[in-house]
Scaffold this motif. Structure first.
Motif, PDB file in Angstrom:
ATOM      1  N   ARG A 105       0.826  -1.202   0.000  1.00 11.87           N
ATOM      2  CA  ARG A 105       0.000   0.000   0.000  1.00 11.87           C
ATOM      3  C   ARG A 105       0.868   1.263   0.000  1.00 11.87           C
ATOM      4  O   ARG A 105       0.576   2.234  -0.703  1.00 11.87           O
ATOM      5  CB  ARG A 105      -0.940  -0.006   1.196  1.00 11.87           C
ATOM      6  N   GLU A 106       1.958   1.246   0.795  1.00 10.00           N
ATOM      7  CA  GLU A 106       2.841   2.411   0.835  1.00 10.00           C
ATOM      8  C   GLU A 106       3.570   2.591  -0.497  1.00 10.00           C
ATOM      9  O   GLU A 106       3.772   3.713  -0.962  1.00 10.00           O
ATOM     10  CB  GLU A 106       3.855   2.276   1.974  1.00 10.00           C
ATOM     11  N   ALA A 107       3.980   1.479  -1.096  1.00 10.37           N
ATOM     12  CA  ALA A 107       4.652   1.559  -2.392  1.00 10.37           C
ATOM     13  C   ALA A 107       3.709   2.123  -3.457  1.00 10.37           C
ATOM     14  O   ALA A 107       4.123   2.932  -4.304  1.00 10.37           O
ATOM     15  CB  ALA A 107       5.161   0.180  -2.810  1.00 10.37           C
ATOM     16  N   GLN A 108       2.452   1.727  -3.418  1.00  8.67           N
ATOM     17  CA  GLN A 108       1.473   2.259  -4.367  1.00  8.67           C
ATOM     18  C   GLN A 108       1.252   3.748  -4.137  1.00  8.67           C
ATOM     19  O   GLN A 108       1.124   4.524  -5.098  1.00  8.67           O
ATOM     20  CB  GLN A 108       0.166   1.483  -4.244  1.00  8.67           C
ATOM     21  N   ALA A 109       1.218   4.152  -2.859  1.00  9.44           N
ATOM     22  CA  ALA A 109       1.062   5.577  -2.553  1.00  9.44           C
ATOM     23  C   ALA A 109       2.264   6.371  -3.046  1.00  9.44           C
ATOM     24  O   ALA A 109       2.126   7.488  -3.569  1.00  9.44           O
ATOM     25  CB  ALA A 109       0.872   5.765  -1.053  1.00  9.44           C
ATOM     26  N   ARG A 110       3.468   5.795  -2.902  1.00 11.90           N
ATOM     27  CA  ARG A 110       4.683   6.469  -3.390  1.00 11.90           C
ATOM     28  C   ARG A 110       4.649   6.578  -4.922  1.00 11.90           C
ATOM     29  O   ARG A 110       5.066   7.610  -5.479  1.00 11.90           O
ATOM     30  CB  ARG A 110       5.920   5.669  -2.954  1.00 11.90           C
ATOM     31  N   ALA A 111       4.170   5.542  -5.599  1.00 14.60           N
ATOM     32  CA  ALA A 111       4.067   5.572  -7.061  1.00 14.60           C
ATOM     33  C   ALA A 111       3.107   6.670  -7.513  1.00 14.60           C
ATOM     34  O   ALA A 111       3.393   7.432  -8.452  1.00 14.60           O
ATOM     35  CB  ALA A 111       3.609   4.214  -7.589  1.00 14.60           C
ATOM     36  N   LEU A 112       1.955   6.770  -6.827  1.00 16.01           N
ATOM     37  CA  LEU A 112       0.987   7.808  -7.164  1.00 16.01           C
ATOM     38  C   LEU A 112       1.573   9.197  -6.909  1.00 16.01           C
ATOM     39  O   LEU A 112       1.397  10.128  -7.715  1.00 16.01           O
ATOM     40  CB  LEU A 112      -0.283   7.601  -6.339  1.00 16.01           C
ATOM     41  N   GLU A 113       2.312   9.339  -5.830  1.00  9.19           N
ATOM     42  CA  GLU A 113       2.953  10.619  -5.502  1.00  9.19           C
ATOM     43  C   GLU A 113       3.963  11.007  -6.577  1.00  9.19           C
ATOM     44  O   GLU A 113       4.077  12.181  -6.964  1.00  9.19           O
ATOM     45  CB  GLU A 113       3.641  10.493  -4.147  1.00  9.19           C
ATOM     46  N   ALA A 114       4.699  10.007  -7.095  1.00  8.19           N
ATOM     47  CA  ALA A 114       5.686  10.289  -8.139  1.00  8.19           C
ATOM     48  C   ALA A 114       5.006  10.765  -9.417  1.00  8.19           C
ATOM     49  O   ALA A 114       5.496  11.693 -10.085  1.00  8.19           O
ATOM     50  CB  ALA A 114       6.523   9.039  -8.416  1.00  8.19           C
ATOM     51  N   LEU A 115       3.879  10.164  -9.778  1.00  7.71           N
ATOM     52  CA  LEU A 115       3.156  10.611 -10.971  1.00  7.71           C
ATOM     53  C   LEU A 115       2.617  12.021 -10.783  1.00  7.71           C
ATOM     54  O   LEU A 115       2.583  12.820 -11.725  1.00  7.71           O
ATOM     55  CB  LEU A 115       2.015   9.650 -11.297  1.00  7.71           C
ATOM     56  N   ARG A 116       2.173  12.334  -9.566  1.00  9.99           N
ATOM     57  CA  ARG A 116       1.721  13.705  -9.315  1.00  9.99           C
ATOM     58  C   ARG A 116       2.881  14.692  -9.387  1.00  9.99           C
ATOM     59  O   ARG A 116       2.725  15.826  -9.851  1.00  9.99           O
ATOM     60  CB  ARG A 116       1.065  13.771  -7.935  1.00  9.99           C
ATOM     61  N   ALA A 117       4.058  14.263  -8.932  1.00 12.78           N
ATOM     62  CA  ALA A 117       5.228  15.144  -8.942  1.00 12.78           C
ATOM     63  C   ALA A 117       5.625  15.517 -10.364  1.00 12.78           C
ATOM     64  O   ALA A 117       6.148  16.614 -10.599  1.00 12.78           O
ATOM     65  CB  ALA A 117       6.400  14.481  -8.231  1.00 12.78           C
ATOM     66  N   VAL A 118       5.390  14.606 -11.325  1.00 11.84           N
ATOM     67  CA  VAL A 118       5.731  14.910 -12.719  1.00 11.84           C
ATOM     68  C   VAL A 118       4.545  15.522 -13.464  1.00 11.84           C
ATOM     69  O   VAL A 118       4.542  15.638 -14.682  1.00 11.84           O
ATOM     70  CB  VAL A 118       6.252  13.663 -13.468  1.00 11.84           C
ATOM     71  N   ARG A 119       3.484  15.907 -12.699  1.00 14.25           N
ATOM     72  CA  ARG A 119       2.334  16.638 -13.225  1.00 14.25           C
ATOM     73  C   ARG A 119       1.650  15.901 -14.379  1.00 14.25           C
ATOM     74  O   ARG A 119       1.282  16.498 -15.401  1.00 14.25           O
ATOM     75  CB  ARG A 119       2.753  18.041 -13.651  1.00 14.25           C
TER      76      ARG A 119
END
Length: 587
Positions: free
Chosen positions: A138-152
């Motif tokens: 779950r944390e890894a998925q949250a980190r993946a989603l955060e990375a996609l948001r970071a690249v807009r």
């Protein structure tokens, strides 16, 4: 803590990567041959170092040596690559694998070949994160989603569930950047990250890299042959030629006072918007090629029953003339319909409307007559793919003459030799094979082949986009000289606005299969009236490190799709004449 809140306060001048006396060699039958010789540079935290140079200069080999990703027959034979206090060249593969992605990451030029086509974007991001950090799923998925948001990336939750082929080129490149920054590396190596992208997508990626550097303190090694990108992004520049560093220094000093002849030549070859002097308007002449209401559509069969439910509106009601002896340019982003128009003129796709070449009308089902093929020739983007590797280049250039029954053997040989001299090659080179030539020379051979039948129109479809800047400048000069000598007309198709500005007489800007603005080069580039034209021009990198780019609204989504329901055709745009043939869409 979010990616944007990652600390960068400590030790802004701290050296995070140093390359010392690096020599990389390839094993040959005659022994080791150096590809990179005695390269040395340092990279500080939060700094962008650009490594610039032409193909074969050693830029990418240097980056692969830093990452420990050299081909089997290539190895570092001298020097050191230190990440912090660790020499990466001395590490076993197991430890090096642990550092890749975690402390040093790389973005490659072609994102489609770097992403697994059978895994979703989310699965690949999570896999990369879990390979280095033992996080709960779950944390890894949250980190993946955060990375996609970071690249807009627009609609990041949806992108996690999609496969690479469902994303555009710009989206895939953002996914690669997200994968690279997900573990917050100290160093990010970007190898030609924008070369294959449209100018507006390139602008988004460059803005993104600049944001990541500022917000995360990531140090960036930017490998490119685009000096406009170097001017906008770099703090310092390393210029490479034939595997050696020829010059290094702050970006402003390199651009304002280059010390080496090679650096000066590289900068002089860069096309610059607005640098071409104003020219007297050409006298109107009869059109060599005329398009009237050209429309190209492709049905898509979807659903369980395979019915044609959607339609690609590739070209939708395009009209223009190409006059004798002029260069008419089509510009726009990928998917706007530029290359489809070229294929329609060549008879490679069915169409509706009218196409007339040298007074002969083409039929809409692609059955182009031999006479039309003789009058209209095409030069494609990739010269290597256009030339049969099993044939001598002289025979390749003579092939159109053989097909059309022009002349006997001796006459054809004399024509080939004349064409080789005309495009700046020697007669003796006609007996060689394509692999014995550089990319620029192969493109010259393709141009000679296109000229063999003395056509009235040559369609150049992204014919210089894959070439180094100095080779590109030579090919463009060749096209101008050939036009003056032979009177041939060009349909020049490109997404590079600076190149178009340097060669075109008239320009048409396309968006989603329709023309939104058309006029002379001075009208379209000097006084752009349509918002899309202005956006394209504003996105062009300026090869001047003192240039201050005005703030603009960041794009959060990709270019709209030309795919629509069959029951929902696009609205046809109406072009209004502002005077002097300057046409702008008003619908």
């Amino acid at each position: 803590m979010t990616l944007a809140e990652a600390p960068m306060a400590e030790a802004a001048a701290e050296t995070v990567l140093s390359v010392e006396g690096l020599t990389v060699s390839v094993a040959t039958e005659g022994g080791l041959r150096p590809l990179v010789r005695d390269a040395s540079f340092a990279l500080r935290r939060g700094e962008t170092l650009a490594i610039a140079g032409e193909s074969g200069s050693g830029k990418s080999i240097t980056s692969l040596a830093v990452m420990g990703l050299l081909p089997v027959n290539v190895r570092a034979t001298a020097g050191a690559v230190r990440l912090g206090g660790t020499d990466l060249l001395r590490l076993p593969e197991g430890r090096l694998r642990g550092l890749r992605g975690d402390r040093i990451a790389m973005i490659f030029q072609e994102p489609m070949t770097s992403l697994n086509p059978v895994m979703t974007v989310g699965a690949q991001l999570v896999e990369a994160i879990e390979a280095h950090e033992p996080l709960p799923r779950r944390e890894a998925q949250a980190r993946a989603l955060e990375a996609l948001r970071a690249v807009r990336l627009s609609e990041p939750e949806q992108r996690l569930r999609q496969y690479p082929h469902e994303l555009s080129g710009g989206m895939r490149q953002r996914v690669m950047i997200a994968m690279a920054i997900a573990l917050r590396p100290d160093v990010l190596i970007a190898d030609e990250p924008t070369t294959a992208l449209d100018v507006t997508v390139q602008r988004e990626v460059l803005d993104l890299l600049r944001d990541l550097r500022r917000e995360m303190g990531t140090a960036i090694v930017l490998i490119t042959h685009d000096m406009g990108v170097v001017a906008e992004m770099a703090d310092r520049v390393v210029v490479m030629k034939d595997g050696a560093m020829v010059e290094e220094g702050p970006v402003r000093r390199i651009f304002e006072a280059p010390r080496e002849d090679y650096t000066r030549a590289l900068l002089a070859a860069v096309p610059r918007m607005g640098s071409r002097p104003a020219e007297a308007p050409r006298p109107r002449s009869a059109p060599v090629c005329a398009l009237r209401d050209l429309t190209v559509r492709f049905d898509l069969h979807r659903g369980l029953l395979g019915r044609a439910t959607h339609r690609v509106h590739a070209v939708e009601g395009v009209s223009f003339d190409i006059r004798a002896g002029e260069t008419f340019a089509l510009v726009g982003e990928s998917g706007c319909g530029k290359s489809t128009i070229a294929k329609a003129i060549a008879g490679l796709v069915p169409f509706e409307g009218e196409i007339e070449v040298a007074g002969r009308k083409l039929h809409g089902q692609g059955d182009v007559t031999r006479a039309v093929r003789r009058d209209a020739q095409i030069v494609f983007q990739d010269p290597a793919a256009s030339l049969d590797p099993r044939m001598r280049v002289g025979d390749l250039v003579a092939e159109p003459l053989v097909v059309h029954g022009v002349g006997h053997r001796e006459e054809r040989r004399a024509t080939v030799e004349r064409l080789f001299e005309q495009v700046g090659l020697s007669r003796a080179q006609a007996d060689r094979y394509p692999h014995e030539f550089s990319g620029g020379q192969r493109q010259r051979i393709c141009i000679a082949r296109a000229l063999a039948l003395r056509p009235k129109l040559i369609v150049a479809d992204e014919s210089v986009s894959a070439l180094d800047v100095s080779v590109q400048a030579r090919v463009l000069a060749l096209l101008r000289d050939l036009q003056q000598a032979t009177g041939v007309s060009f349909l020049f198709i490109s997404h590079d606005m600076a190149v178009v500005d340097s060669i075109a007489d008239r320009v048409a800007v396309m968006f989603l299969g329709q023309i939104v603005e058309m006029g002379t080069r001075a009208q379209v580039f000097g006084d752009p009236r349509h918002a899309y034209t202005r956006r394209l021009i504003e996105a062009v990198p300026v090869p001047d490190p003192t240039h201050v780019r005005p703030p603009r609204e960041r794009m959060a989504s990709e270019v709209p799709s030309p795919v629509r329901l069959r029951t929902d055709p696009p609205v046809r745009l109406t072009l209004r004449d502002l005077g002097g043939g300057h046409l702008v869409a008003v619908g």
